[in-house]
Design an enzyme around this catalytic site. Structure first.
Site, PDB file in Angstrom:
ATOM      1  N   MET A  31       0.839  -1.200   0.000  1.00 44.18           N
ATOM      2  CA  MET A  31       0.000   0.000   0.000  1.00 44.18           C
ATOM      3  C   MET A  31       0.875   1.251   0.000  1.00 44.18           C
ATOM      4  O   MET A  31       0.390   2.351   0.295  1.00 44.18           O
ATOM      5  CB  MET A  31      -0.944   0.000   1.202  1.00 44.18           C
ATOM      6  CG  MET A  31      -1.907  -1.193   1.158  1.00 44.18           C
ATOM      7  SD  MET A  31      -3.411  -0.934   2.121  1.00 44.18           S
ATOM      8  CE  MET A  31      -2.729  -0.684   3.741  1.00 44.18           C
ATOM      9  N   HIS A  38       9.264  -3.276   3.551  1.00 48.45           N
ATOM     10  CA  HIS A  38       8.827  -3.468   2.160  1.00 48.45           C
ATOM     11  C   HIS A  38      10.035  -3.743   1.266  1.00 48.45           C
ATOM     12  O   HIS A  38       9.995  -4.622   0.392  1.00 48.45           O
ATOM     13  CB  HIS A  38       8.135  -2.201   1.632  1.00 48.45           C
ATOM     14  CG  HIS A  38       6.855  -1.849   2.316  1.00 48.45           C
ATOM     15  ND1 HIS A  38       6.689  -0.695   3.035  1.00 48.45           N
ATOM     16  CD2 HIS A  38       5.655  -2.491   2.366  1.00 48.45           C
ATOM     17  CE1 HIS A  38       5.453  -0.627   3.499  1.00 48.45           C
ATOM     18  NE2 HIS A  38       4.799  -1.702   3.114  1.00 48.45           N
ATOM     19  N   GLN A 149       5.856 -11.825   6.697  1.00 51.98           N
ATOM     20  CA  GLN A 149       5.395 -12.600   7.854  1.00 51.98           C
ATOM     21  C   GLN A 149       4.732 -11.689   8.895  1.00 51.98           C
ATOM     22  O   GLN A 149       3.914 -12.135   9.689  1.00 51.98           O
ATOM     23  CB  GLN A 149       6.596 -13.347   8.467  1.00 51.98           C
ATOM     24  CG  GLN A 149       6.300 -14.134   9.734  1.00 51.98           C
ATOM     25  CD  GLN A 149       5.237 -15.199   9.548  1.00 51.98           C
ATOM     26  OE1 GLN A 149       5.084 -15.755   8.455  1.00 51.98           O
ATOM     27  NE2 GLN A 149       4.473 -15.477  10.588  1.00 51.98           N
ATOM     28  N   ASP A 151       2.343  -9.819   8.614  1.00 49.27           N
ATOM     29  CA  ASP A 151       0.883  -9.970   8.523  1.00 49.27           C
ATOM     30  C   ASP A 151       0.557 -11.456   8.380  1.00 49.27           C
ATOM     31  O   ASP A 151       0.192 -11.934   7.298  1.00 49.27           O
ATOM     32  CB  ASP A 151       0.353  -9.149   7.344  1.00 49.27           C
ATOM     33  CG  ASP A 151       0.608  -7.666   7.548  1.00 49.27           C
ATOM     34  OD1 ASP A 151      -0.200  -7.014   8.220  1.00 49.27           O
ATOM     35  OD2 ASP A 151       1.649  -7.162   7.080  1.00 49.27           O
ATOM     36  N   SER A 186       6.246  -0.515  10.241  1.00 43.93           N
ATOM     37  CA  SER A 186       4.897  -0.427   9.684  1.00 43.93           C
ATOM     38  C   SER A 186       4.697   0.990   9.165  1.00 43.93           C
ATOM     39  O   SER A 186       5.202   1.954   9.763  1.00 43.93           O
ATOM     40  CB  SER A 186       3.853  -0.719  10.780  1.00 43.93           C
ATOM     41  OG  SER A 186       2.583  -0.240  10.386  1.00 43.93           O
TER      42      SER A 186
HETATM   43  P1  AMP Z   1       1.385  -3.000   3.438  1.00 45.43           P
HETATM   44  O1  AMP Z   1       1.973  -1.929   2.606  1.00 45.43           O
HETATM   45  O2  AMP Z   1       1.295  -2.672   4.886  1.00 45.43           O
HETATM   46  O3  AMP Z   1       0.110  -3.570   2.866  1.00 45.43           O
HETATM   47  O4  AMP Z   1       2.434  -4.187   3.376  1.00 45.43           O
HETATM   48  C1  AMP Z   1       2.861  -4.724   2.153  1.00 45.43           C
HETATM   49  C2  AMP Z   1       3.657  -5.964   2.409  1.00 45.43           C
HETATM   50  O5  AMP Z   1       4.798  -5.627   3.224  1.00 45.43           O
HETATM   51  C3  AMP Z   1       2.886  -7.048   3.181  1.00 45.43           C
HETATM   52  O6  AMP Z   1       3.194  -8.321   2.626  1.00 45.43           O
HETATM   53  C4  AMP Z   1       3.415  -6.901   4.565  1.00 45.43           C
HETATM   54  O7  AMP Z   1       3.353  -8.094   5.318  1.00 45.43           O
HETATM   55  C5  AMP Z   1       4.853  -6.508   4.311  1.00 45.43           C
HETATM   56  N1  AMP Z   1       5.432  -5.850   5.485  1.00 45.43           N
HETATM   57  C6  AMP Z   1       4.890  -4.835   6.195  1.00 45.43           C
HETATM   58  N2  AMP Z   1       5.691  -4.523   7.244  1.00 45.43           N
HETATM   59  C7  AMP Z   1       6.752  -5.366   7.187  1.00 45.43           C
HETATM   60  C8  AMP Z   1       7.918  -5.547   7.986  1.00 45.43           C
HETATM   61  N3  AMP Z   1       8.157  -4.808   9.077  1.00 45.43           N
HETATM   62  N4  AMP Z   1       8.807  -6.503   7.627  1.00 45.43           N
HETATM   63  C9  AMP Z   1       8.581  -7.258   6.519  1.00 45.43           C
HETATM   64  N5  AMP Z   1       7.502  -7.137   5.721  1.00 45.43           N
HETATM   65  C10 AMP Z   1       6.601  -6.205   6.048  1.00 45.43           C
END
Ligand code: AMP
Length: 281
Positions: A31, A38, A149, A151, A186
């Site tokens: 997102m 990411h 992982q 999520d 995050s």
């Molecule tokens: P999001 O942008 O929050 O939807 O996350 C996109 C992807 O990044 C998802 O697969 C999340 O699980 C992953 N993600 C988010 N935070 C982390 C993190 N701290 N470490 C590794 N992967 C992450």
């Protein structure tokens, strides 16, 4: 150089020649508001594929009416810069491009596990998430898609959708990237003020305490985690549960062997989640 595509047709056309040439394509759905977590997923994808596509789309379908859809950070220009040496393509469609008929769209139903934990706190969240992931997989048609992982429930549900709907993609999972004090990175961490940011480290500390107590069983692990969270008044526990990684359902008290601890809490108005593997008994 990373090419940015705003339309589905443009994204598909850009991948056509690579696909015909037999290139392995990997997709990393995000997102945006990219952070080092990411970028670790993108590097993971890079190691598995010849062509890496990162999607950046704040998906309205997975936000509830009182959630942070409007305020969710949108930093496309900075994201594209961060991806410059890492990804070949960024797919950043508008909401209208993805949902030309608005919310009146066909949806994927996440089923029973989709109504638990995150799904109990965020009704409809996982139906919306799976729907957009299915669309992104159909648009990009990658050989591999990489998820974090961090999520854990999302990973479980995506894997099950891929199996249940026979989607021709392999799902890869990359470990959680953390700050020095253990807080999982995050995009929502930027909502935290300084005292909240400090307090938020209690989530990962609780996971560590639970792991240390896990040899005494599930109740001891939960108790240890709960005690730790209580040390930070600003952190309000939403759920804390030990699940069987195979079913994502709560384990019985006498469960032995591998398990996953899921935690979610509110710090002010910010909702944070984390998880860790445990070895029970
Ligand atoms: P999001 O942008 O929050 O939807 O996350 C996109 C992807 O990044 C998802 O697969 C999340 O699980 C992953 N993600 C988010 N935070 C982390 C993190 N701290 N470490 C590794 N992967 C992450």
């Amino acid at each position: 150089m990373t090419d940015v595509h705003m339309t589905i047709d443009g994204m598909r056309a850009a991948l056509a020649s690579s696909r015909e040439g037999g290139a392995r394509i990997a997709l990393v759905p995000t997102m945006g508001a990219l952070h080092a977590g990411h970028l670790a997923l993108v590097r993971h994808a890079r190691a598995l594929a010849d062509v890496v596509v990162v999607s950046i789309f704040v998906n309205p379908l997975q936000f509830g009416p009182n959630e942070d859809l409007e305020t969710y950070p949108r930093t496309l220009d900075a994201d594209v810069v961060a991806l410059d040496a890492l990804a070949d393509h960024v797919f950043a469609p508008s909401v209208g491009e993805m949902y030309p008929d608005g919310a009146a769209t066909t949806r994927v139903a996440a089923g029973e596990v989709g109504g638990l934990y995150e799904g109990a706190s965020r009704p409809g969240h996982f139906d919306g998430m799976l729907t957009v992931v299915a669309k992104l997989l159909n648009i990009v048609q990658p050989r591999t898609a990489v998820f974090g992982q961090k999520d854990a429930q999302q990973v479980f549900l995506v894997r099950r959708m891929v199996r249940d709907l026979n989607l021709p993609v392999s799902i890869e999972v990359a470990p959680t990237v953390r700050e020095d004090d253990g807080l999982a990175l995050s995009s929502r961490n930027r909502y935290l003020d300084v005292p909240q940011r400090h307090a938020a480290a209690v989530l990962s500390a609780a996971l560590r305490d639970a792991a240390a107590a896990a040899s005494e069983g599930a109740s001891a692990a939960l108790q240890a985690a709960r005690m730790r969270v209580k040390t930070e008044e600003a952190v309000k526990l939403d759920y804390l549960v030990i699940v069987d990684p195979a079913s994502l359902l709560p384990v019985e008290d006498d469960h032995r062997g591998p398990a996953t601890l899921l935690i979610a809490a509110r710090v002010g108005t910010t909702r944070l989640i984390d998880n860790a593997p445990l070895q029970l008994g």
